[in-house]
Design a protein around this motif. Structure first.
Motif, PDB file in Angstrom:
ATOM      1  N   ASP A  44       0.817  -1.217   0.000  1.00 53.72           N
ATOM      2  CA  ASP A  44       0.000   0.000   0.000  1.00 53.72           C
ATOM      3  C   ASP A  44       0.852   1.269   0.000  1.00 53.72           C
ATOM      4  OD1 ASP A  44      -2.138  -1.687   0.095  1.00 53.72           O
ATOM      5  OD2 ASP A  44      -2.999  -0.874   1.936  1.00 53.72           O
ATOM      6  N   ASP A  45       0.153   2.363  -0.315  1.00 55.63           N
ATOM      7  CA  ASP A  45       0.706   3.714  -0.230  1.00 55.63           C
ATOM      8  C   ASP A  45       1.851   3.961  -1.208  1.00 55.63           C
ATOM      9  OD1 ASP A  45      -1.091   3.420   1.855  1.00 55.63           O
ATOM     10  OD2 ASP A  45      -0.009   4.720   3.221  1.00 55.63           O
ATOM     11  N   HIS A 115      -6.045   3.263  -3.998  1.00 57.58           N
ATOM     12  CA  HIS A 115      -6.091   3.277  -2.523  1.00 57.58           C
ATOM     13  C   HIS A 115      -6.570   4.667  -2.081  1.00 57.58           C
ATOM     14  CE1 HIS A 115      -5.033   1.881   1.453  1.00 57.58           C
ATOM     15  NE2 HIS A 115      -3.885   2.497   1.560  1.00 57.58           N
ATOM     16  N   HIS A 119      -6.060   9.172   1.071  1.00 55.13           N
ATOM     17  CA  HIS A 119      -6.072   8.257   2.208  1.00 55.13           C
ATOM     18  C   HIS A 119      -7.055   8.698   3.295  1.00 55.13           C
ATOM     19  CE1 HIS A 119      -4.108   5.175   4.799  1.00 55.13           C
ATOM     20  NE2 HIS A 119      -3.651   4.708   3.656  1.00 55.13           N
ATOM     21  N   HIS A 248       3.746  -2.019   3.065  1.00 49.91           N
ATOM     22  CA  HIS A 248       3.723  -0.665   2.510  1.00 49.91           C
ATOM     23  C   HIS A 248       4.999  -0.386   1.726  1.00 49.91           C
ATOM     24  CE1 HIS A 248       0.683  -0.440   5.657  1.00 49.91           C
ATOM     25  NE2 HIS A 248       0.136   0.526   4.953  1.00 49.91           N
TER      26      HIS A 248
HETATM   27 ZN   LIG Z   1      -2.695   2.977   3.185  1.00 51.37          ZN
END
Ligand SMILES: [Zn+2]
Length: 325
Positions: A44-45, A115, A119, A248
């Motif tokens: 993620d991210d 995503h 956020h 991440h």
């Molecule tokens: Zn995230």
């Protein structure tokens, strides 16, 4: 000499207990050596989070971290899926450079999903604003995918918050389905981000000895978390289904992901795509949770079956203390 009655009773009781203990250790051994363990690695991210402060707005540093992360994934034949937060990109870097970073992921054979743009936390955001943020998060991502004739397919909830109100949860799920998204679940939730933030701070300060301790603690934590979820999946769905791991795109993984992947190979894991993991029927089980927590889908399925949930291990106390320095 006659045995007192209580000793006989204890002996008689011990026999079936021993039999049960040896049968269950055989089961544990069998599953521990199972070569058919599967895990989908999701990151993620993207393009980056948990990066030392002085490098956050440095495109070359971000590209170098992406390169290291992708090299580790490629070396271990991991078909990973990255989840993009376009708003993570520092304003000082020209926005078109985001396309270059996303291109690196796709050229390395990885998938990319949405995503959201910034956020947002669904527990604190209206459904309308949340939907806007999903659409805004499609900009450079859709372009990068489109240039390579790939569809935009996956969505991952920030913080795994999927709605604390039944109406909001249903509204977002319907919206995602209408836009052609599939929700990317997570089964192996963990505290990796805690270690990553500590690591980024230690790297920024040039504290190499501390960085090494954080990496060791991170790997030990991840091993504990895997052991937990391997057992928990048997409790909840009756077998070890293909897991979905949440990580991440941070400096910790860019520098050390290979060690984590080797540990997983040592536990008998084969790395599979998200699509392949989700083919397992477990993923069709009901998400029985509406509430504020960001829970593993294994907990959601447990709740759907009316089971009590049992939480995964947290980071050690000394790691929490480091965080409070
Ligand atoms: Zn995230």
């Amino acid at each position: 000499m006659t045995r007192p009655t209580w000793q006989l009773a204890a002996l008689l009781l011990a026999i079936p207990l021993l039999a049960i203990a040896s049968a269950s250790s055989a089961v544990a051994q069998e599953s521990a050596t199972a070569a058919e363990r599967k895990v989908s690695v999701t990151i993620d991210d993207v393009p980056g989070v948990g990066i030392p402060t002085s490098e956050r707005c440095d495109f070359d540093a971000l590209a170098r971290y992406a390169h290291e992360l992708l090299a580790a994934l490629t070396a271990h034949s991991v078909p990973a899926a990255g989840f993009v937060v376009e708003g993570n990109m520092c304003d000082e870097i020209p926005s078109e450079r985001l396309g270059d970073l996303l291109g690196m992921w796709l050229e390395a054979g990885m998938e990319l999903g949405n995503h959201t743009y910034s956020h947002p936390d669904l527990n604190r955001t209206s459904a309308a604003l949340y939907k806007d943020d999903i659409v805004r998060g499609e900009g450079a991502l859709r372009t990068a995918l489109g240039q390579r004739n790939q569809p935009l397919r996956w969505f991952r909830y920030p913080q795994l918050h999927a709605g604390d109100d039944p109406a909001v949860k249903a509204e977002i799920e319907t919206f995602l389905a209408e836009r052609g998204y599939e929700i990317a679940p997570v089964t192996i939730d963990n505290q990796e981000y805690v270690f990553a933030n500590l690591y980024a701070a230690a790297k920024e300060a040039g504290e190499e000895e501390l960085m090494g301790r954080i990496v060791e603690a991170y790997l030990a934590h991840m091993r504990e978390v895997f052991v937990f979820f391997e057992e928990y999946s048997v409790e909840v769905v009756g077998y070890e289904m293909p897991q979905v791991l949440l990580l991440h795109a941070n400096a910790l993984n860019a520098d050390h992901l290979g060690k984590l992947l080797s540990m997983l190979e040592g536990r008998g894991y084969e790395f599979v795509s998200l699509q392949e993991a989700l083919r397992d029927p477990a993923y069709a089980l009901a998400d029985g949770y509406v509430g504020p927590r960001g829970l593993s889908w294994l907990h959601r399925w447990a709740l759907g079956k009316g089971m009590e949930i049992r939480m995964e291990p947290r980071e050690d106390k000394y790691v929490r203390e480091l965080q409070q320095r």
